[in-house]
Design a protein around this motif. Sequence first.
Motif, PDB file in Angstrom:
ATOM      1  N   UNK A  94      12.462   2.416   1.912  1.00 36.49           N
ATOM      2  CA  UNK A  94      12.596   0.991   1.621  1.00 36.49           C
ATOM      3  C   UNK A  94      11.292   0.254   1.901  1.00 36.49           C
ATOM      4  N   UNK A  95      10.570   0.677   2.943  1.00 41.11           N
ATOM      5  CA  UNK A  95       9.264   0.091   3.245  1.00 41.11           C
ATOM      6  C   UNK A  95       8.307   0.333   2.080  1.00 41.11           C
ATOM      7  N   UNK A  96       8.257   1.574   1.613  1.00 41.38           N
ATOM      8  CA  UNK A  96       7.365   1.921   0.510  1.00 41.38           C
ATOM      9  C   UNK A  96       7.741   1.175  -0.765  1.00 41.38           C
ATOM     10  N   UNK A  97       9.037   1.093  -1.051  1.00 42.59           N
ATOM     11  CA  UNK A  97       9.503   0.410  -2.251  1.00 42.59           C
ATOM     12  C   UNK A  97       9.182  -1.085  -2.196  1.00 42.59           C
ATOM     13  N   UNK A  98       9.301  -1.682  -1.017  1.00 47.50           N
ATOM     14  CA  UNK A  98       9.005  -3.111  -0.872  1.00 47.50           C
ATOM     15  C   UNK A  98       7.535  -3.389  -1.149  1.00 47.50           C
ATOM     16  N   UNK A  99       6.648  -2.551  -0.621  1.00 39.43           N
ATOM     17  CA  UNK A  99       5.222  -2.726  -0.886  1.00 39.43           C
ATOM     18  C   UNK A  99       4.932  -2.576  -2.380  1.00 39.43           C
ATOM     19  N   UNK A 100       5.511  -1.581  -3.011  1.00 38.62           N
ATOM     20  CA  UNK A 100       5.246  -1.351  -4.435  1.00 38.62           C
ATOM     21  C   UNK A 100       5.710  -2.530  -5.277  1.00 38.62           C
ATOM     22  N   UNK A 101       6.906  -3.056  -4.993  1.00 40.27           N
ATOM     23  CA  UNK A 101       7.412  -4.183  -5.775  1.00 40.27           C
ATOM     24  C   UNK A 101       6.560  -5.433  -5.572  1.00 40.27           C
ATOM     25  N   UNK A 102       6.046  -5.619  -4.367  1.00 38.96           N
ATOM     26  CA  UNK A 102       5.237  -6.806  -4.086  1.00 38.96           C
ATOM     27  C   UNK A 102       3.848  -6.703  -4.709  1.00 38.96           C
TER      28      UNK A 102
ATOM     29  N   UNK B 102       6.988  -8.002 -10.738  1.00 47.73           N
ATOM     30  CA  UNK B 102       7.487  -8.347 -12.062  1.00 47.73           C
ATOM     31  C   UNK B 102       8.721  -9.211 -11.889  1.00 47.73           C
ATOM     32  N   UNK B 103       8.825 -10.265 -12.672  1.00 44.03           N
ATOM     33  CA  UNK B 103      10.013 -11.107 -12.610  1.00 44.03           C
ATOM     34  C   UNK B 103      11.213 -10.308 -13.076  1.00 44.03           C
ATOM     35  N   UNK B 104      12.345 -10.561 -12.473  1.00 44.93           N
ATOM     36  CA  UNK B 104      13.551  -9.824 -12.802  1.00 44.93           C
ATOM     37  C   UNK B 104      14.199  -9.327 -11.531  1.00 44.93           C
ATOM     38  N   UNK B 105      14.898  -8.217 -11.645  1.00 39.60           N
ATOM     39  CA  UNK B 105      15.594  -7.678 -10.484  1.00 39.60           C
ATOM     40  C   UNK B 105      14.604  -7.036  -9.521  1.00 39.60           C
ATOM     41  N   UNK B 106      14.526  -7.547  -8.314  1.00 34.84           N
ATOM     42  CA  UNK B 106      13.725  -6.950  -7.258  1.00 34.84           C
ATOM     43  C   UNK B 106      14.333  -7.368  -5.931  1.00 34.84           C
ATOM     44  N   UNK B 107      13.895  -6.723  -4.873  1.00 32.05           N
ATOM     45  CA  UNK B 107      14.435  -7.005  -3.549  1.00 32.05           C
ATOM     46  C   UNK B 107      13.340  -7.596  -2.678  1.00 32.05           C
ATOM     47  N   UNK B 108      12.917  -8.803  -3.063  1.00 31.19           N
ATOM     48  CA  UNK B 108      11.873  -9.511  -2.337  1.00 31.19           C
ATOM     49  C   UNK B 108      12.286 -10.958  -2.163  1.00 31.19           C
TER      50      UNK B 108
ATOM     51  N   UNK C 133      12.254 -18.844  -6.032  1.00 24.56           N
ATOM     52  CA  UNK C 133      11.549 -17.731  -6.649  1.00 24.56           C
ATOM     53  C   UNK C 133      10.070 -18.116  -6.810  1.00 24.56           C
ATOM     54  N   UNK C 134       9.199 -17.121  -7.102  1.00 27.01           N
ATOM     55  CA  UNK C 134       7.776 -17.433  -7.275  1.00 27.01           C
ATOM     56  C   UNK C 134       7.495 -18.455  -8.369  1.00 27.01           C
ATOM     57  N   UNK C 135       8.379 -18.562  -9.385  1.00 25.35           N
ATOM     58  CA  UNK C 135       8.147 -19.543 -10.446  1.00 25.35           C
ATOM     59  C   UNK C 135       8.644 -20.936 -10.084  1.00 25.35           C
TER      60      UNK C 135
ATOM     61  N   UNK D 255      17.954 -22.920 -12.773  1.00 21.77           N
ATOM     62  CA  UNK D 255      18.337 -22.884 -11.365  1.00 21.77           C
ATOM     63  C   UNK D 255      18.988 -21.581 -10.947  1.00 21.77           C
ATOM     64  N   UNK D 256      19.361 -20.733 -11.898  1.00 17.98           N
ATOM     65  CA  UNK D 256      20.028 -19.490 -11.523  1.00 17.98           C
ATOM     66  C   UNK D 256      18.996 -18.416 -11.242  1.00 17.98           C
ATOM     67  N   UNK D 257      19.058 -17.792 -10.068  1.00 14.12           N
ATOM     68  CA  UNK D 257      18.114 -16.749  -9.689  1.00 14.12           C
ATOM     69  C   UNK D 257      18.737 -15.374  -9.817  1.00 14.12           C
ATOM     70  N   UNK D 258      17.934 -14.352  -9.562  1.00 14.63           N
ATOM     71  CA  UNK D 258      18.439 -12.993  -9.568  1.00 14.63           C
ATOM     72  C   UNK D 258      19.305 -12.781  -8.332  1.00 14.63           C
ATOM     73  N   UNK D 259      20.434 -12.170  -8.494  1.00 14.20           N
ATOM     74  CA  UNK D 259      21.406 -11.982  -7.409  1.00 14.20           C
ATOM     75  C   UNK D 259      21.421 -10.513  -7.044  1.00 14.20           C
ATOM     76  N   UNK D 260      20.905 -10.114  -5.883  1.00 14.79           N
ATOM     77  CA  UNK D 260      20.754  -8.692  -5.552  1.00 14.79           C
ATOM     78  C   UNK D 260      22.043  -7.893  -5.605  1.00 14.79           C
TER      79      UNK D 260
END
Length: 307
Positions: free
Chosen positions: A108-116, A120-126, A237-239, A289-294
């Motif tokens: 999960x640590x490695x995946x978090x760094x890669x996603x950050x 990319x906008x869309x489904x992510x865990x950040x 979100x970032x946007x 106003x609707x964001x991605x819902x993990x």
Amino acid sequence: MIYEIKLSGAKEDDGKIELHRLAHLAQSITDIASGALRIRLTGISFASGRRNERISNAIKIHLADLRTGSTVLQLECETFKDTLSGQQGDVFNPGILEVLPDQTPMTLVMESFRQAIDYKEGINYLDKGLLKKLKSFEKIFLEEDESVTISNQGSIQELKLKRSDIKKIQKLEESIPEPQEIIINGIVDELKYSKSRISIATADGSVNGILSDMLEPQEISKYWGKNLTISGKAHYQPNGDLSFIYIEKIFEPSEADKYFSRTSKKETVEQQILRQQRQLKNSNHLNEIVGQWPGEEDIDEILKALD
């Protein structure tokens, strides 16, 4: 499972590590693993409230060895299938958890760094809280050209981090507005999968909400299908779009609440221009106003089902 963290490129990276640096490395890894797991289970990485002992136990990582060849730390941790499930070997709930049993705190640590790093906008865990923890990893680096490599003996793609990667994460974190106090008035929709997540139909569209650990689900269940005023912190979100509201208080609606109720955005000028450009292309205001819902599972229900 065994992982290796290799520090190389600095004079100190010679098979030794200063204790203060080791402590910061250990704390950073633990915090990132904890936030990454919580965001998958609850939708938010860090929040005040009751501590969940099962999550704390699930992210335990042990230092097994320290070797030369630069400075190589060998770490051991178990899969979530072993640490979150009961002794009977229960399988995980389907949905967002279908891949989690075979993962570990380190993956999960490695995946978090890669996603950050490759955001990319869309489904992510950040979220902003987790990005701050990732950003703090910069303190591990002693020199500009030093690198930190995380690997799993070749079974998964290694992750190589440099200070420049952390700078990219810092820019992403800074692009997300700070959570801010907000009041929302609307109709609470009935939940299908969770007791801690709600959807509120407002004049501007549907808003996602997460109940604080200090609120019991039954406190809001009586309002399903009825008007309700909530207050809490809006997370973005970032946007600049609203992602969700972390609900801290609930009230009977009043005229004053309706007046002050808002789904405001704390945006930079650049973010406002981008949002207006999107509005011209898409007149669906709900998208603003609707964001991605993990995911939709409630953490207590999930953990109870695993026993």
